[in-house]
Write a protein that holds these residues in place. Structure first.
Motif, short mmCIF file in Angstrom:
data_model
loop_
_atom_site.label_atom_id
_atom_site.label_comp_id
_atom_site.label_asym_id
_atom_site.label_seq_id
_atom_site.Cartn_x
_atom_site.Cartn_y
_atom_site.Cartn_z
N LEU A 1 3.16 80.08 -103.26
CA LEU A 1 4.30 79.25 -102.79
C LEU A 1 4.65 79.75 -101.48
CD1 LEU A 1 6.39 76.99 -103.23
CD2 LEU A 1 7.79 78.90 -104.53
N ALA A 2 4.54 78.99 -100.40
CA ALA A 2 4.76 79.44 -99.11
C ALA A 2 6.55 79.22 -98.70
CB ALA A 2 4.05 78.77 -98.02
N VAL A 3 7.31 80.10 -98.88
CA VAL A 3 8.84 79.83 -98.51
C VAL A 3 9.14 79.74 -97.14
CG1 VAL A 3 9.53 80.33 -101.00
CG2 VAL A 3 9.45 82.08 -99.07
N LEU A 4 8.53 80.73 -96.45
CA LEU A 4 8.39 80.85 -95.09
C LEU A 4 7.21 80.64 -94.38
CD1 LEU A 4 10.86 84.23 -94.71
CD2 LEU A 4 11.55 81.83 -94.96
N ALA A 5 7.00 79.63 -93.52
CA ALA A 5 5.77 79.06 -92.95
C ALA A 5 5.66 79.20 -91.44
CB ALA A 5 5.52 77.54 -93.51
N GLY A 6 6.02 80.42 -90.87
CA GLY A 6 5.97 80.49 -89.34
C GLY A 6 7.18 80.30 -88.93
#
Length: 228
Positions: free
Chosen positions: A23-28
């Motif tokens: 699960l990507a909670v911060l994506a750049g």
């Protein structure tokens, strides 16, 4: 005013393993905060607000990206270097005040300065000054149980400022307070941040407080989006 950002976040990514994969909670995430600037951080529970604060505060290593404090890439430092940054450059304010019940307000505030090696007389004088600014000059010898919720949180704010941090990170700092007390406490927090020339990133669910902030950013599918 210094034109360089106090906090600069570049390409920050944070992923967690789950039953369905990652699960990507911060994506750049990219963000810059200037001296004296207060930036609000909003978003629903689980959107990554705490993960962003933890990465900015060197509490939780990101999967990718870098955090710069006063121009220095801090995640590139070793353990001792990161500890020194957390102690000397960052002040943390949490939803729960985490005051030590056996100590009075003065010692609760002075303790981080004493741990940092400042002389007791100097640490106590600075703690008394900050408590005076917070409107608690007549409460310095009171223990947390003798203080109201709002007073306890003001002690916690003074404690966060004792080592003259250049960056304040606050996670729902008024989350346990009633609306009137929330406004009062946030007012003294914002006044102190600006007075001390620090920068602040403040996560909140209280949209009434965002009108007092310079900018409000929202986390939306791992990206920061400006809300005002």
């Amino acid at each position: 005013m210094n034109s360089a950002p106090v906090l600069s976040i570049s390409g920050l990514e944070r992923r967690y393993k789950s039953g369905a994969g990652e699960l990507a909670v911060l994506a750049g995430v990219d963000l810059q905060i200037m001296p004296g600037e207060i930036v609000g951080l909003v978003g629903p529970s689980g959107s990554g607000k705490s993960s962003l604060l933890h990465a900015a505060g060197l509490l939780e290593r990101p999967n990718a990206g870098e955090v710069y404090i006063d121009g220095e890439p801090v995640w590139s430092l070793g353990d001792e270097g990161r500890t020194a940054v957390r102690r000397n450059r960052i002040g943390f304010v949490y939803q729960f005040h985490h005051l030590l019940a056996e100590f009075d307000a003065l010692l609760n505030v002075a303790l981080p300065a004493l741990i940092a090696g400042r002389k007791r007389k100097e640490a106590y004088a600075e703690a008394e000054r900050l408590l005076g600014i917070m409107g608690l000059g007549d409460r310095i010898r009171h223990q947390p149980a003798q203080l109201s919720g709002g007073e306890q949180q003001r002690v916690a704010i003074a404690r966060a400022m004792i080592n003259h941090p250049i960056l304040i990170l606050a996670d729902e700092p008024t989350g346990n307070l009633d609306p009137d007390t929330s406004t009062t406490v946030f007012g003294v927090l914002s006044d102190l941040v600006r007075k001390e020339g620090a920068a602040a990133l403040i996560a909140t669910h209280n949209f009434e407080l965002t009108k007092y902030m310079d900018r409000v950013m929202a986390l939306d599918h791992g990206k920061l989006v400006r809300r005002n």
